[in-house]
Motif scaffolding. Structure first.
Motif, PDB file in Angstrom:
ATOM      1  N   SER A  82      -3.496  16.234  93.895  1.00 35.94           N
ATOM      2  CA  SER A  82      -4.192  17.287  94.641  1.00 35.94           C
ATOM      3  C   SER A  82      -4.752  16.759  95.954  1.00 35.94           C
ATOM      4  O   SER A  82      -4.693  17.440  96.988  1.00 35.94           O
ATOM      5  CB  SER A  82      -5.324  17.871  93.790  1.00 35.94           C
ATOM      6  N   VAL A  83      -5.302  15.545  95.928  1.00 28.38           N
ATOM      7  CA  VAL A  83      -5.827  14.948  97.160  1.00 28.38           C
ATOM      8  C   VAL A  83      -4.696  14.723  98.165  1.00 28.38           C
ATOM      9  O   VAL A  83      -4.844  14.998  99.369  1.00 28.38           O
ATOM     10  CB  VAL A  83      -6.550  13.619  96.849  1.00 28.38           C
ATOM     11  N   ALA A  84      -3.558  14.242  97.668  1.00 29.72           N
ATOM     12  CA  ALA A  84      -2.415  14.029  98.558  1.00 29.72           C
ATOM     13  C   ALA A  84      -1.955  15.350  99.174  1.00 29.72           C
ATOM     14  O   ALA A  84      -1.630  15.420 100.370  1.00 29.72           O
ATOM     15  CB  ALA A  84      -1.269  13.372  97.787  1.00 29.72           C
ATOM     16  N   ILE A  85      -1.942  16.420  98.386  1.00 30.87           N
ATOM     17  CA  ILE A  85      -1.564  17.742  98.899  1.00 30.87           C
ATOM     18  C   ILE A  85      -2.580  18.219  99.929  1.00 30.87           C
ATOM     19  O   ILE A  85      -2.221  18.745 100.994  1.00 30.87           O
ATOM     20  CB  ILE A  85      -1.459  18.751  97.734  1.00 30.87           C
ATOM     21  N   ALA A  86      -3.865  18.027  99.609  1.00 32.43           N
ATOM     22  CA  ALA A  86      -4.934  18.487 100.506  1.00 32.43           C
ATOM     23  C   ALA A  86      -4.870  17.790 101.855  1.00 32.43           C
ATOM     24  O   ALA A  86      -5.251  18.373 102.885  1.00 32.43           O
ATOM     25  CB  ALA A  86      -6.295  18.249  99.856  1.00 32.43           C
ATOM     26  N   VAL A  87      -4.402  16.557 101.887  1.00 31.33           N
ATOM     27  CA  VAL A  87      -4.272  15.818 103.146  1.00 31.33           C
ATOM     28  C   VAL A  87      -2.970  16.182 103.849  1.00 31.33           C
ATOM     29  O   VAL A  87      -2.940  16.428 105.062  1.00 31.33           O
ATOM     30  CB  VAL A  87      -4.331  14.301 102.897  1.00 31.33           C
ATOM     31  N   ALA A  88      -1.873  16.241 103.087  1.00 28.93           N
ATOM     32  CA  ALA A  88      -0.545  16.351 103.685  1.00 28.93           C
ATOM     33  C   ALA A  88      -0.249  17.729 104.265  1.00 28.93           C
ATOM     34  O   ALA A  88       0.306  17.838 105.371  1.00 28.93           O
ATOM     35  CB  ALA A  88       0.509  15.991 102.645  1.00 28.93           C
ATOM     36  N   ILE A  89      -0.596  18.790 103.551  1.00 29.97           N
ATOM     37  CA  ILE A  89      -0.203  20.121 104.003  1.00 29.97           C
ATOM     38  C   ILE A  89      -0.891  20.513 105.325  1.00 29.97           C
ATOM     39  O   ILE A  89      -0.218  20.971 106.263  1.00 29.97           O
ATOM     40  CB  ILE A  89      -0.458  21.163 102.899  1.00 29.97           C
ATOM     41  N   PRO A  90      -2.198  20.345 105.456  1.00 27.83           N
ATOM     42  CA  PRO A  90      -2.804  20.662 106.758  1.00 27.83           C
ATOM     43  C   PRO A  90      -2.236  19.821 107.901  1.00 27.83           C
ATOM     44  O   PRO A  90      -2.048  20.324 109.020  1.00 27.83           O
ATOM     45  CB  PRO A  90      -4.292  20.362 106.530  1.00 27.83           C
ATOM     46  N   GLY A  97       9.033  11.167 102.073  1.00 30.61           N
ATOM     47  CA  GLY A  97       8.714   9.762 101.841  1.00 30.61           C
ATOM     48  C   GLY A  97       7.348   9.371 102.365  1.00 30.61           C
ATOM     49  O   GLY A  97       6.623   8.602 101.716  1.00 30.61           O
ATOM     50  N   GLY A  98       6.969   9.901 103.506  1.00 30.49           N
ATOM     51  CA  GLY A  98       5.662   9.563 104.071  1.00 30.49           C
ATOM     52  C   GLY A  98       4.517  10.004 103.177  1.00 30.49           C
ATOM     53  O   GLY A  98       3.569   9.247 102.924  1.00 30.49           O
ATOM     54  N   VAL A  99       4.594  11.234 102.673  1.00 34.56           N
ATOM     55  CA  VAL A  99       3.531  11.718 101.790  1.00 34.56           C
ATOM     56  C   VAL A  99       3.605  11.038 100.428  1.00 34.56           C
ATOM     57  O   VAL A  99       2.575  10.803  99.789  1.00 34.56           O
ATOM     58  CB  VAL A  99       3.606  13.252 101.657  1.00 34.56           C
ATOM     59  N   ALA A 100       4.805  10.706  99.968  1.00 29.97           N
ATOM     60  CA  ALA A 100       4.928   9.978  98.702  1.00 29.97           C
ATOM     61  C   ALA A 100       4.240   8.612  98.799  1.00 29.97           C
ATOM     62  O   ALA A 100       3.583   8.169  97.842  1.00 29.97           O
ATOM     63  CB  ALA A 100       6.399   9.811  98.335  1.00 29.97           C
ATOM     64  N   ILE A 101       4.375   7.952  99.931  1.00 32.42           N
ATOM     65  CA  ILE A 101       3.678   6.675 100.126  1.00 32.42           C
ATOM     66  C   ILE A 101       2.171   6.902 100.188  1.00 32.42           C
ATOM     67  O   ILE A 101       1.377   6.090  99.658  1.00 32.42           O
ATOM     68  CB  ILE A 101       4.179   5.978 101.409  1.00 32.42           C
ATOM     69  N   LEU A 102       1.755   7.994 100.804  1.00 40.08           N
ATOM     70  CA  LEU A 102       0.337   8.342 100.814  1.00 40.08           C
ATOM     71  C   LEU A 102      -0.173   8.519  99.381  1.00 40.08           C
ATOM     72  O   LEU A 102      -1.247   8.021  99.024  1.00 40.08           O
ATOM     73  CB  LEU A 102       0.111   9.622 101.613  1.00 40.08           C
ATOM     74  N   VAL A 154      -2.473  30.902 104.737  1.00 38.81           N
ATOM     75  CA  VAL A 154      -2.034  29.541 104.424  1.00 38.81           C
ATOM     76  C   VAL A 154      -3.164  28.762 103.763  1.00 38.81           C
ATOM     77  O   VAL A 154      -2.942  28.012 102.790  1.00 38.81           O
ATOM     78  CB  VAL A 154      -1.582  28.829 105.712  1.00 38.81           C
ATOM     79  N   THR A 155      -4.380  28.952 104.247  1.00 35.44           N
ATOM     80  CA  THR A 155      -5.530  28.251 103.663  1.00 35.44           C
ATOM     81  C   THR A 155      -5.697  28.611 102.195  1.00 35.44           C
ATOM     82  O   THR A 155      -5.927  27.732 101.346  1.00 35.44           O
ATOM     83  CB  THR A 155      -6.816  28.596 104.429  1.00 35.44           C
ATOM     84  N   MET A 156      -5.563  29.903 101.866  1.00 37.89           N
ATOM     85  CA  MET A 156      -5.701  30.328 100.488  1.00 37.89           C
ATOM     86  C   MET A 156      -4.588  29.745  99.611  1.00 37.89           C
ATOM     87  O   MET A 156      -4.835  29.314  98.485  1.00 37.89           O
ATOM     88  CB  MET A 156      -5.677  31.854 100.406  1.00 37.89           C
ATOM     89  N   VAL A 157      -3.373  29.707 100.140  1.00 42.97           N
ATOM     90  CA  VAL A 157      -2.262  29.140  99.371  1.00 42.97           C
ATOM     91  C   VAL A 157      -2.508  27.662  99.089  1.00 42.97           C
ATOM     92  O   VAL A 157      -2.279  27.180  97.974  1.00 42.97           O
ATOM     93  CB  VAL A 157      -0.931  29.332 100.132  1.00 42.97           C
ATOM     94  N   VAL A 158      -2.993  26.932 100.086  1.00 46.85           N
ATOM     95  CA  VAL A 158      -3.275  25.503  99.894  1.00 46.85           C
ATOM     96  C   VAL A 158      -4.367  25.299  98.848  1.00 46.85           C
ATOM     97  O   VAL A 158      -4.266  24.427  97.979  1.00 46.85           O
ATOM     98  CB  VAL A 158      -3.672  24.851 101.235  1.00 46.85           C
ATOM     99  N   VAL A 159      -5.412  26.115  98.917  1.00 45.62           N
ATOM    100  CA  VAL A 159      -6.498  26.012  97.937  1.00 45.62           C
ATOM    101  C   VAL A 159      -5.969  26.289  96.526  1.00 45.62           C
ATOM    102  O   VAL A 159      -6.301  25.582  95.566  1.00 45.62           O
ATOM    103  CB  VAL A 159      -7.638  26.986  98.287  1.00 45.62           C
ATOM    104  N   LEU A 160      -5.123  27.300  96.404  1.00 40.61           N
ATOM    105  CA  LEU A 160      -4.534  27.619  95.096  1.00 40.61           C
ATOM    106  C   LEU A 160      -3.660  26.465  94.598  1.00 40.61           C
ATOM    107  O   LEU A 160      -3.689  26.117  93.419  1.00 40.61           O
ATOM    108  CB  LEU A 160      -3.710  28.902  95.195  1.00 40.61           C
ATOM    109  N   GLY A 192       6.401  15.354  98.274  1.00 42.13           N
ATOM    110  CA  GLY A 192       6.079  13.929  98.252  1.00 42.13           C
ATOM    111  C   GLY A 192       4.817  13.628  97.485  1.00 42.13           C
ATOM    112  O   GLY A 192       4.711  12.579  96.819  1.00 42.13           O
ATOM    113  N   ALA A 193       3.847  14.543  97.511  1.00 36.86           N
ATOM    114  CA  ALA A 193       2.576  14.319  96.825  1.00 36.86           C
ATOM    115  C   ALA A 193       2.745  14.225  95.319  1.00 36.86           C
ATOM    116  O   ALA A 193       1.918  13.612  94.629  1.00 36.86           O
ATOM    117  CB  ALA A 193       1.601  15.457  97.161  1.00 36.86           C
ATOM    118  N   LEU A 194       3.821  14.790  94.774  1.00 41.19           N
ATOM    119  CA  LEU A 194       4.008  14.829  93.326  1.00 41.19           C
ATOM    120  C   LEU A 194       4.333  13.458  92.725  1.00 41.19           C
ATOM    121  O   LEU A 194       4.323  13.299  91.506  1.00 41.19           O
ATOM    122  CB  LEU A 194       5.114  15.829  92.972  1.00 41.19           C
TER     123      LEU A 194
END
Length: 363
Positions: free
Chosen positions: A40-48, A164-169, A274-280, A65-67
């Motif tokens: 979730s943290v990786a998603i919260a950083v990567a998507i924005p 790959g970049g987010v997967a490394i994150l 988009v913000t709501m989708v990311v939060v969900l 990549g966050a998965l």
């Protein structure tokens, strides 16, 4: 009786709602929640960051990549970082191989055949490396997401870089928070995947490749928009360790997908920001890992909206129509997967099923 027709009859006759709704005790709720939080943290950083970059169209691949953070939750103290890194490589490779095939002109049918082959390969890698849950399905999801139009080699590079970049994150986040993960002790051991013989892994990988290929090609012939989802449904069923577990997973995936698709259909009707989708997405990712180890069906209720919201971010023009498509593809895929699981079952598989049923009758 250990004939295939008897096995299918036993499976159909032994279906019980209690089995589908039963909750199991999780080996480590703490580790499951931590894996969900790390992803979730990786998603919260990567998507924005993806949306703010010059390449907002890559947001779906960034989320994929966050998965990688979901893997290795029960690994030994010094082994998780390596597993997450290998998972990151597999996730990125799935996107890269499929994107490259599309760019080189592979037909839709050839893309689906490649997806089936990758399904077997990723299962073999996951089983050999003892990656643990969620297994090869995540890599298959990534490869399936890369199907479609690729206008040039630059698109292949962009997709691979984003994933790959987010997967490394995600890997770095896991390393930084490793101190919070529960480690196995003599008093509280964690589950250890058995070292399966090479022949068993190859047989299982072959079954999965065949099942995924049939499910994908059948739904494609029926005009389905996302036959890769059918392949995933078949794989989820066929990879069950025993036939009765495969049947339970088939029913749980069907029910969970229907409920989850209805929920996301209602959400998309509201045209969320988009913000709501990311939060969900962040909330669903965390909640999924907390519950799916206790009940696979309930986990699917949460996984389905998460997968569809990721697809919505990548292709918002599809709208709420992707929800019923997910239901159709999943129902066909798991049905085909169950048939393939029985047809390609071994005598040992069917004997175990007969003994399991006899034990339940005595109980």
């Amino acid at each position: 009786m250990t004939r295939r027709r008897d096995a299918m009859r036993h499976l159909l006759a032994s279906m019980r709602l209690a089995d589908i709704l039963a909750f199991a005790q999780q080996p480590s709720l703490r580790n499951a929640a931590l894996a969900g939080l790390q992803a979730s943290v990786a998603i919260a950083v990567a998507i924005p960051l993806a949306f703010a970059s010059p390449w907002p169209h890559l947001v779906g691949f960034a989320a994929l990549g966050a998965l990688a953070a979901l893997f290795g939750r029960f690994a030994p103290a010094k082994g998780r970082g390596q597993i997450v890194l290998y998972a990151a490589i597999c996730q990125t490779s799935g996107v890269g191989v499929m994107s490259l095939a599309v760019w080189l002109g592979a037909s839709p049918e050839l893309q689906l055949a490649l997806l089936a082959l990758l399904s077997g390969v990723f299962f073999f890698i996951s089983a050999t490396g003892r990656f643990g849950p969620p297994g090869a399905l995540i890599f298959i999801f990534a490869a399936g997401a890369a199907m479609g139009t690729v206008d040039g080699w630059q698109v292949v590079v962009e997709r691979v870089s984003a994933t790959g970049g987010v997967a490394i994150l995600a890997w770095l986040i896991c390393l930084a928070t490793e101190v919070f993960r529960h480690k196995a002790t003599e008093e509280r051991p964690l589950p250890v995947e058995p070292a399966r013989p090479l022949s068993h892994r190859l047989t299982a990988a072959t079954r999965i490749a065949v099942g995924a290929g049939i499910a994908a090609l059948v739904t494609h012939a029926m005009g389905a928009a996302h036959p890769a989802w059918a392949a995933m449904g078949a794989v989820a069923v066929i990879q069950g360790s025993h036939l009765h577990i495969s049947m339970n997973r088939a029913l749980q995936r069907m029910m969970g997908t229907v409920i989850g698709a209805l929920a996301v259909w209602l959400v998309l009707q509201l045209d969320p920001s988009v913000t709501m989708v990311v939060v969900l997405l962040i909330g669903l990712q965390f909640a999924t890992e907390v519950v799916i180890g206790a009940n696979y069906g309930l986990g699917q209720v949460l996984v389905t909206p998460m997968a569809l919201l990721m697809s919505h971010l990548a292709a918002p023009q599809a709208g709420a129509g992707i929800a019923p498509e997910r239901v159709f593809d999943t129902l066909v895929g798991v049905s085909i997967g169950m048939v393939i699981a029985v047809l390609l079952s071994t005598l040992d598989d069917r004997t175990y099923l007969a003994e399991h049923r006899a034990t339940r009758k005595r109980a």
